[in-house]
Design a protein around this motif. Structure first.
Motif, PDB file in Angstrom:
ATOM      1  N   TYR A  12      42.161  30.327  41.247  1.00 31.43           N
ATOM      2  CA  TYR A  12      42.333  29.843  42.618  1.00 31.43           C
ATOM      3  C   TYR A  12      43.768  29.407  42.898  1.00 31.43           C
ATOM      4  CZ  TYR A  12      42.042  25.443  40.123  1.00 31.43           C
ATOM      5  OH  TYR A  12      42.263  24.432  39.237  1.00 31.43           O
ATOM      6  N   GLY A  13      44.593  29.379  41.859  1.00 30.59           N
ATOM      7  CA  GLY A  13      46.001  29.002  41.985  1.00 30.59           C
ATOM      8  C   GLY A  13      46.839  30.066  41.314  1.00 30.59           C
ATOM      9  N   SER A  14      47.706  29.650  40.400  1.00 28.92           N
ATOM     10  CA  SER A  14      48.625  30.598  39.772  1.00 28.92           C
ATOM     11  C   SER A  14      47.923  31.701  38.981  1.00 28.92           C
ATOM     12  CB  SER A  14      49.630  29.869  38.882  1.00 28.92           C
ATOM     13  OG  SER A  14      48.977  29.205  37.819  1.00 28.92           O
ATOM     14  N   LEU A  15      46.697  31.482  38.557  1.00 25.10           N
ATOM     15  CA  LEU A  15      45.962  32.569  37.890  1.00 25.10           C
ATOM     16  C   LEU A  15      45.756  33.756  38.835  1.00 25.10           C
ATOM     17  CD1 LEU A  15      43.119  30.885  35.778  1.00 25.10           C
ATOM     18  CD2 LEU A  15      45.104  32.120  34.932  1.00 25.10           C
ATOM     19  N   MET A  16      45.841  33.522  40.138  1.00 31.73           N
ATOM     20  CA  MET A  16      45.662  34.614  41.091  1.00 31.73           C
ATOM     21  C   MET A  16      46.810  35.623  41.006  1.00 31.73           C
ATOM     22  SD  MET A  16      44.318  32.538  44.444  1.00 31.73           S
ATOM     23  CE  MET A  16      44.472  33.969  45.479  1.00 31.73           C
ATOM     24  N   TRP A  17      48.016  35.163  40.831  1.00 33.86           N
ATOM     25  CA  TRP A  17      49.168  36.062  40.840  1.00 33.86           C
ATOM     26  C   TRP A  17      49.886  36.144  39.495  1.00 33.86           C
ATOM     27  CZ3 TRP A  17      48.859  31.628  43.775  1.00 33.86           C
ATOM     28  CH2 TRP A  17      49.657  30.560  43.388  1.00 33.86           C
ATOM     29  N   ARG A  18      49.541  35.262  38.588  1.00 35.68           N
ATOM     30  CA  ARG A  18      50.157  35.274  37.260  1.00 35.68           C
ATOM     31  C   ARG A  18      49.090  34.973  36.219  1.00 35.68           C
ATOM     32  NH1 ARG A  18      52.202  31.122  34.681  1.00 35.68           N
ATOM     33  NH2 ARG A  18      52.295  29.822  36.518  1.00 35.68           N
ATOM     34  N   PRO A  19      48.137  35.906  36.058  1.00 35.40           N
ATOM     35  CA  PRO A  19      47.042  35.612  35.136  1.00 35.40           C
ATOM     36  C   PRO A  19      47.510  35.485  33.687  1.00 35.40           C
ATOM     37  CG  PRO A  19      46.874  37.859  35.926  1.00 35.40           C
ATOM     38  CD  PRO A  19      47.964  37.201  36.713  1.00 35.40           C
ATOM     39  N   GLY A  20      48.427  36.330  33.254  1.00 33.22           N
ATOM     40  CA  GLY A  20      48.941  36.221  31.886  1.00 33.22           C
ATOM     41  C   GLY A  20      48.017  36.782  30.822  1.00 33.22           C
ATOM     42  N   PHE A  21      47.006  37.546  31.215  1.00 32.78           N
ATOM     43  CA  PHE A  21      46.079  38.135  30.249  1.00 32.78           C
ATOM     44  C   PHE A  21      45.663  39.525  30.727  1.00 32.78           C
ATOM     45  CE2 PHE A  21      43.550  35.449  33.100  1.00 32.78           C
ATOM     46  CZ  PHE A  21      42.584  36.336  33.567  1.00 32.78           C
ATOM     47  N   SER A  22      45.147  40.304  29.807  1.00 36.22           N
ATOM     48  CA  SER A  22      44.669  41.651  30.122  1.00 36.22           C
ATOM     49  C   SER A  22      43.314  41.578  30.810  1.00 36.22           C
ATOM     50  CB  SER A  22      44.515  42.471  28.845  1.00 36.22           C
ATOM     51  OG  SER A  22      45.758  42.639  28.219  1.00 36.22           O
ATOM     52  N   PHE A  23      43.115  42.456  31.789  1.00 29.51           N
ATOM     53  CA  PHE A  23      41.833  42.531  32.481  1.00 29.51           C
ATOM     54  C   PHE A  23      41.579  43.976  32.882  1.00 29.51           C
ATOM     55  CE2 PHE A  23      45.156  41.303  35.445  1.00 29.51           C
ATOM     56  CZ  PHE A  23      45.023  42.226  36.477  1.00 29.51           C
ATOM     57  N   VAL A  24      40.324  44.282  33.128  1.00 29.14           N
ATOM     58  CA  VAL A  24      39.956  45.645  33.523  1.00 29.14           C
ATOM     59  C   VAL A  24      39.638  45.742  35.006  1.00 29.14           C
ATOM     60  CG1 VAL A  24      39.179  46.382  31.243  1.00 29.14           C
ATOM     61  CG2 VAL A  24      37.558  45.322  32.799  1.00 29.14           C
ATOM     62  N   GLU A  25      39.441  44.599  35.651  1.00 24.76           N
ATOM     63  CA  GLU A  25      39.150  44.590  37.082  1.00 24.76           C
ATOM     64  C   GLU A  25      39.630  43.276  37.672  1.00 24.76           C
ATOM     65  OE1 GLU A  25      35.239  44.931  40.044  1.00 24.76           O
ATOM     66  OE2 GLU A  25      34.999  45.213  37.889  1.00 24.76           O
ATOM     67  N   ARG A  26      40.185  43.363  38.874  1.00 21.23           N
ATOM     68  CA  ARG A  26      40.639  42.191  39.633  1.00 21.23           C
ATOM     69  C   ARG A  26      40.132  42.366  41.051  1.00 21.23           C
ATOM     70  NH1 ARG A  26      44.910  41.095  43.234  1.00 21.23           N
ATOM     71  NH2 ARG A  26      45.821  39.019  43.031  1.00 21.23           N
ATOM     72  N   THR A  27      39.424  41.353  41.556  1.00 22.02           N
ATOM     73  CA  THR A  27      38.862  41.459  42.900  1.00 22.02           C
ATOM     74  C   THR A  27      38.803  40.084  43.561  1.00 22.02           C
ATOM     75  OG1 THR A  27      37.016  42.318  44.201  1.00 22.02           O
ATOM     76  CG2 THR A  27      36.467  41.273  42.098  1.00 22.02           C
ATOM     77  N   ALA A  28      38.903  40.081  44.886  1.00 24.72           N
ATOM     78  CA  ALA A  28      38.773  38.837  45.634  1.00 24.72           C
ATOM     79  C   ALA A  28      37.370  38.265  45.414  1.00 24.72           C
ATOM     80  CB  ALA A  28      39.016  39.085  47.115  1.00 24.72           C
TER      81      ALA A  28
END
Length: 179
Positions: A12-28
């Motif tokens: 809900y904060g910086s993880l939204m634009w700077r997650p810093g980890f690998s992911f396979v999907e990103r969605t609102a």
């Protein structure tokens, strides 16, 4: 070995634009029952013990739009360790599992870090004026507190999220700074 459970993280904060980890999907996604708030005193990153600033937390009430990340099972242990180190250095937050509604309408369970009202860093429900007072001029190891707020609002706008309370808070802070 996979247990068949999808691994999701809500930011809900910086993880939204700077997650810093690998992911396979990103969605609102939207989390109900919590709201984005400057409700945590910062005495390191955005302030000092002598002049605390404020950082974001998830305070009770309302709803918050953010991002949900689906993490590959093979990456989960490293992502989980990274998030615990990133979000829990002072144990200001409580690790929890909450359901969020994805932009597609699907509900998924996410790892989320909630504000802990039992911690000394908990600032609680401060008026926007008090938040602006604390943010304006506070500086910590990560820089000026007002830069954190500006960065947040800019990134929320980029994601198409209008958070009226954050917009009003930024206007108050900039008014105090003469910006």
């Amino acid at each position: 070995m996979s247990d068949g459970v999808e691994r999701w993280v809500f930011g809900y904060g910086s993880l939204m634009w700077r997650p810093g980890f690998s992911f396979v999907e990103r969605t609102a996604a939207t989390l109900h029952g919590r709201r984005r708030a400057f409700c945590i005193y910062s005495v390191h990153h955005r302030g000092t013990y002598e002049r605390p600033g404020l950082v974001l937390g998830l305070a009770p009430g309302g709803a918050v739009r953010g991002m949900a990340y689906r993490v590959a099972e093979a990456d989960w242990p490293a992502v989980y360790d990274y998030l615990r180190e990133r979000e829990q250095p002072t144990e200001t937050y409580v690790e929890a599992r909450r359901f969020v509604r994805l932009a597609t309408g699907r509900r998924v369970e996410c790892l989320v870090f909630l504000s802990d009202a039992e911690r000394p860093q908990w600032a609680g429900a401060l008026s926007l004026e008090r938040q602006a007072d604390l943010i304006t001029g506070a500086v910590g190891l990560s820089g000026p507190n007002e830069d954190y707020l500006r960065d947040l609002v800019a990134h929320l706008r980029q994601e198409g999220i209008v958070d009226r309370s954050m917009e009003r808070l930024l206007a108050l802070v900039e008014g105090r700074l003469g910006a």
